[in-house]
Design a protein around this motif. Structure first.
Motif, short mmCIF file in Angstrom:
data_model
loop_
_atom_site.label_atom_id
_atom_site.label_comp_id
_atom_site.label_asym_id
_atom_site.label_seq_id
_atom_site.Cartn_x
_atom_site.Cartn_y
_atom_site.Cartn_z
N LYS A 92 0.79 -1.09 -0.06
CA LYS A 92 0.12 0.15 -0.01
C LYS A 92 1.07 1.33 0.05
N PHE A 93 1.96 1.08 0.83
CA PHE A 93 2.88 2.34 0.88
C PHE A 93 3.59 2.61 -0.52
N PHE A 96 1.18 4.12 -3.05
CA PHE A 96 0.86 5.41 -2.71
C PHE A 96 2.11 6.41 -3.05
N LEU A 97 3.30 5.96 -2.84
CA LEU A 97 4.63 6.56 -3.49
C LEU A 97 4.62 6.70 -4.92
N VAL A 100 2.34 9.60 -5.81
CA VAL A 100 3.08 10.79 -5.67
C VAL A 100 3.78 11.28 -6.81
N PHE A 101 4.62 10.26 -7.30
CA PHE A 101 5.45 10.27 -8.52
C PHE A 101 5.08 10.24 -9.75
N LEU B 93 13.72 12.34 -3.41
CA LEU B 93 12.86 11.71 -2.44
C LEU B 93 13.50 11.37 -1.09
N LEU B 95 12.89 9.60 2.45
CA LEU B 95 12.07 8.87 3.18
C LEU B 95 12.54 8.46 4.63
N ILE B 121 11.18 15.88 -2.08
CA ILE B 121 9.76 15.52 -1.50
C ILE B 121 10.03 14.79 -0.16
N VAL B 123 8.89 12.52 2.89
CA VAL B 123 7.92 11.47 3.10
C VAL B 123 8.38 11.27 4.48
N VAL B 125 7.24 8.70 7.66
CA VAL B 125 6.24 7.55 8.17
C VAL B 125 6.52 7.36 9.50
N TYR B 147 4.47 14.42 2.97
CA TYR B 147 3.35 13.80 3.39
C TYR B 147 3.73 12.99 4.65
N ILE B 149 3.04 10.15 7.03
CA ILE B 149 2.07 8.84 7.12
C ILE B 149 2.13 8.32 8.50
N VAL B 163 -1.62 11.26 6.43
CA VAL B 163 -1.98 10.09 5.64
C VAL B 163 -2.34 8.98 6.18
N LEU B 165 -2.83 4.65 5.77
CA LEU B 165 -3.07 3.97 4.79
C LEU B 165 -3.06 2.53 5.62
#
Lengths: 104, 169
Positions: A92-93, A96-97, A100-101, B93, B95, B121, B123, B125, B147, B149, B163, B165
């Motif tokens: 799911k992650f 999602f990413l 986004v891209f 990105l 993360l 970007i 992100v 989590v 973002y 999460i 967010v 999920l």
């Protein structure tokens, strides 16, 4: 033993796991489908460690006690009432990413 | 560190090779994560032969339960390292999932964005351990990430810009 790289071997052959509330320990046991009793040490505990243990207990996935009630818990436990712990979904992650891209 | 590394590697399991090369940033004091990362990347290279990654270390920005004021100082010190590193890598990105080490890296990227040098970007989590409250890194990066999460519904309610999920590790 003090520290081993991995307890995977021991976990595989265990019928019951009794652990502290560290997330790694709990999740490892649950993912292997082992019944788990989480023992909270009120004095040592970082409040946030409790959050996951409490949630897992609310979800019916673990039994939960402290050092002084451990024996009683072991005597009266009903492991069959424990619910299975569904695995997380990293797909799911990824999905999602990708959105986004704009990779989908 | 430890649990964070395990979680973040799980997050990476389903990512395609579009997310490559991967640049890992560790705290200098972290002894265990490097082995986990190398093991993950080695396995990955079995499927994706052109897979690439790098590993860098920066000073640890905060010890567990370190006081607020000294944390600001040690974080600023880490930024002295993370800023040139982020400038060098210019990631598309970032993360991260909560160890103190991610704060200087994200702030560096944010700064490079403000200066129009590179738009990254970010992100974030939050760890699966966080059911009702955010970590300190989370509380800070809630405002700096693109973002954010969370893995439990209570946090989504408390932090509406996040967010949700479900559980992803």
């Amino acid at each position: 033993f003090r520290f081993k790289d991995s307890l995977a071997e021991e976990l595989r052959s265990a019928d019951l796991v009794i652990s502290h509330a560290g997330a790694g320990s709990c999740l490892e046991a649950l993912e292997k489908g082992k019944p788990l009793i989480v023992v909270i040490n009120d004095k040592l505990m970082d409040n946030h460690q409790l959050e996951l243990a409490k949630q897992l207990h609310r979800d019916g996935c673990v039994l939960y006690c402290n050092c002084s009630t451990l024996v009683e818990t072991l005597q009266s436990m009903d492991l069959s009432a424990l619910k299975p712990f569904p695995p997380g979904q990293p797909e799911k992650f990824a999905s999602f990413l990708d959105k986004v891209f704009g990779l989908q | 560190t430890g649990g964070h590394t395990t979680e973040i590697l799980r997050l990476l399991t389903c990512l395609s090779e579009s997310y490559s090369p991967r640049h890992y940033v560790l705290a200098d004091s972290d002894k265990m994560s490097e082995a986990k990362i190398r093991s993950f990347e080695q396995k990955r290279a079995e499927t994706y032969s052109k897979s690439q990654f790098t590993l860098d270390r920066i000073p640890r920005s905060r010890e567990v339960r370190q006081s607020w004021i000294s944390s600001v100082v040690t974080t600023l010190y880490s930024i002295l390292y993370s800023l040139p590193l982020t400038y060098k890598r210019k990631p598309d990105l970032i993360l991260c999932n909560g160890p103190g080490t991610c704060v200087p890296v994200c702030l560096s990227a944010f700064l490079l964005g403000l200066l129009r040098i590179k738009r990254t970007i970010i992100v974030y989590v939050e760890s699966i351990c966080r059911v009702e409250t955010l970590s300190l890194s989370g509380k800070i990066l809630y405002y700096f990430s693109d973002y954010f999460i969370v893995q439990w519904p209570d946090l989504k309610k408390k932090y509406p810009k996040s967010v949700y999920l479900g559980r992803i590790v």
